[in-house]
Design an enzyme around this catalytic site. Structure first.
Site, PDB file in Angstrom:
ATOM      1  N   ASP A 157      -0.642 -22.512   9.152  1.00 48.08           N
ATOM      2  CA  ASP A 157      -2.009 -22.043   9.337  1.00 48.08           C
ATOM      3  C   ASP A 157      -2.642 -21.518   8.051  1.00 48.08           C
ATOM      4  O   ASP A 157      -3.824 -21.156   8.050  1.00 48.08           O
ATOM      5  CB  ASP A 157      -2.051 -20.932  10.395  1.00 48.08           C
ATOM      6  CG  ASP A 157      -1.808 -21.465  11.797  1.00 48.08           C
ATOM      7  OD1 ASP A 157      -2.017 -22.682  12.009  1.00 48.08           O
ATOM      8  OD2 ASP A 157      -1.393 -20.683  12.664  1.00 48.08           O
ATOM      9  N   GLU A 158      -1.867 -21.481   6.962  1.00 49.41           N
ATOM     10  CA  GLU A 158      -2.421 -20.974   5.708  1.00 49.41           C
ATOM     11  C   GLU A 158      -2.615 -22.127   4.718  1.00 49.41           C
ATOM     12  O   GLU A 158      -3.495 -22.944   4.909  1.00 49.41           O
ATOM     13  CB  GLU A 158      -1.530 -19.851   5.165  1.00 49.41           C
ATOM     14  CG  GLU A 158      -1.490 -18.655   6.124  1.00 49.41           C
ATOM     15  CD  GLU A 158      -0.723 -17.463   5.592  1.00 49.41           C
ATOM     16  OE1 GLU A 158      -1.030 -17.008   4.465  1.00 49.41           O
ATOM     17  OE2 GLU A 158       0.188 -16.979   6.308  1.00 49.41           O
ATOM     18  N   MET A 159      -1.795 -22.250   3.690  1.00 48.57           N
ATOM     19  CA  MET A 159      -2.000 -23.324   2.713  1.00 48.57           C
ATOM     20  C   MET A 159      -1.327 -24.628   3.138  1.00 48.57           C
ATOM     21  O   MET A 159      -1.700 -25.702   2.681  1.00 48.57           O
ATOM     22  CB  MET A 159      -1.530 -22.854   1.339  1.00 48.57           C
ATOM     23  CG  MET A 159      -2.275 -21.602   0.894  1.00 48.57           C
ATOM     24  SD  MET A 159      -1.767 -20.931  -0.702  1.00 48.57           S
ATOM     25  CE  MET A 159      -2.802 -21.890  -1.796  1.00 48.57           C
TER      26      MET A 159
END
Length: 311
Positions: free
Chosen positions: A110-112
């Site tokens: 869900d981030e990078m």
């Protein structure tokens, strides 16, 4: 020079993404370029600096940051300043070094969403980065030196140019009268220094301040990592340097101002009912008056480095 909008800040290392001849001189400079480059996110939509904004002590002004795919994250992004001496990272302490900390958002879906192995392959294909890594590390891009470069940059983000530091150095006019009174309260009646101690105002420990009740406040904190029931609702004690510019506060961003934070500690039951596993030190009101709360806030504001106070 890092430029955000109309504001410029000069850090230990100068950020020069377009250095002539594609030349990067140091590991720290290479790490800084990587920190600001969206090449490290799967869709090239965000960089580390997207969630850790330089003008706000490398924290985020949003309650919850936005990931590479537009996903809203579940915890507030904390400041990255003054981390070189820390022993645990993230709100739940799941990383033990800056290098390990970098792996978290880099690989998180869900981030990078770019596992370090994929990041390495992408950087190898980039002429600038492949040349820079070879020059600085004397080897091609690999997992270790990618993390090492970014961590080296993050270790330059130390701040000590504050009214508080000048006051300690003998300048009695550096802090306001309110901040001086607030410092005495911070150490004494308000009992802040029990957890926020040392040069960076953190004991490098974990504690439950009562922000878990299993209902509207459901994040169990460190318990997710350890499965130890005594860790339910326990989170890392953050440092307080530059705290005046890192709002909103707490892992769940529930407080918009420093005054609300101090009001919570003064009377926690007014904010969270039936909290579970709250530390015994927060078992009763601190009985701070409105004026005393203002004084504690004034002291906390005096912990802000001048580069951020001028933003």
């Amino acid at each position: 020079m890092v430029i955000l909008g109309a504001v410029a800040f000069v850090f230990t290392v100068a950020f020069q993404p377009q250095r002539e001849g594609n030349e990067v001189l140091t590991k720290e400079e290479l790490g800084e370029k990587l920190f600001f480059d969206p090449i490290l996110s799967k869709g090239m939509a965000i960089s580390c600096a997207s969630c850790h904004i330089p003008a706000f002590a490398f924290a985020d002004t949003a309650a919850f940051s936005i990931g590479d795919k537009g996903t809203v994250l579940t915890r507030n992004s904390p400041s990255l300043t003054n981390l070189s001496g820390r022993t645990g990272f993230f709100w739940d302490g799941r990383a033990q070094s800056l290098e390990e900390q970098i792996l978290g958002p880099l690989s998180a879906h869900d981030e990078m969403d770019l596992p370090v192995e994929a990041a390495v392959e992408r950087l190898k294909k980039n002429v600038f980065y492949s040349t820079a890594f070879q020059k600085i590390f004397k080897t091609e891009v690999n997992n270790k030196n990618v993390l090492s470069a970014i961590a080296a940059f993050e270790r330059t983000l130390e701040t000590t140019d504050t009214p508080y530091d000048r006051f300690l150095d003998g300048d009695e006019k550096a802090m306001t009268e309110a901040a001086i009174r607030g410092r005495i309260l911070f150490i004494g009646k308000a009992n802040c220094a029990t957890c926020h101690s040392g040069e960076d105002f953190t004991a490098d420990r974990f504690k439950s301040i009562g922000l878990f009740n299993g209902k509207e406040f459901k994040d169990p904190g460190r318990f997710k990592i350890t499965s130890d029931s005594s860790h339910i609702g326990v989170f890392k004690i953050p440092g307080l340097r530059n705290v005046a510019v890192t709002a909103p506060y707490m892992h769940n961003a529930m407080f918009k101002t420093l005054r609300q934070v101090v009001e919570y500690y003064n009377t926690p039951d007014k904010f969270v009912t039936n909290s579970i596993n709250r530390d015994l030190s927060l078992g009763s009101s601190l009985n701070l008056s409105d004026g005393e709360i203002d004084d504690v806030v004034a002291f906390l504001e005096a912990l802000t480095d001048d580069r951020f106070r001028k933003k």
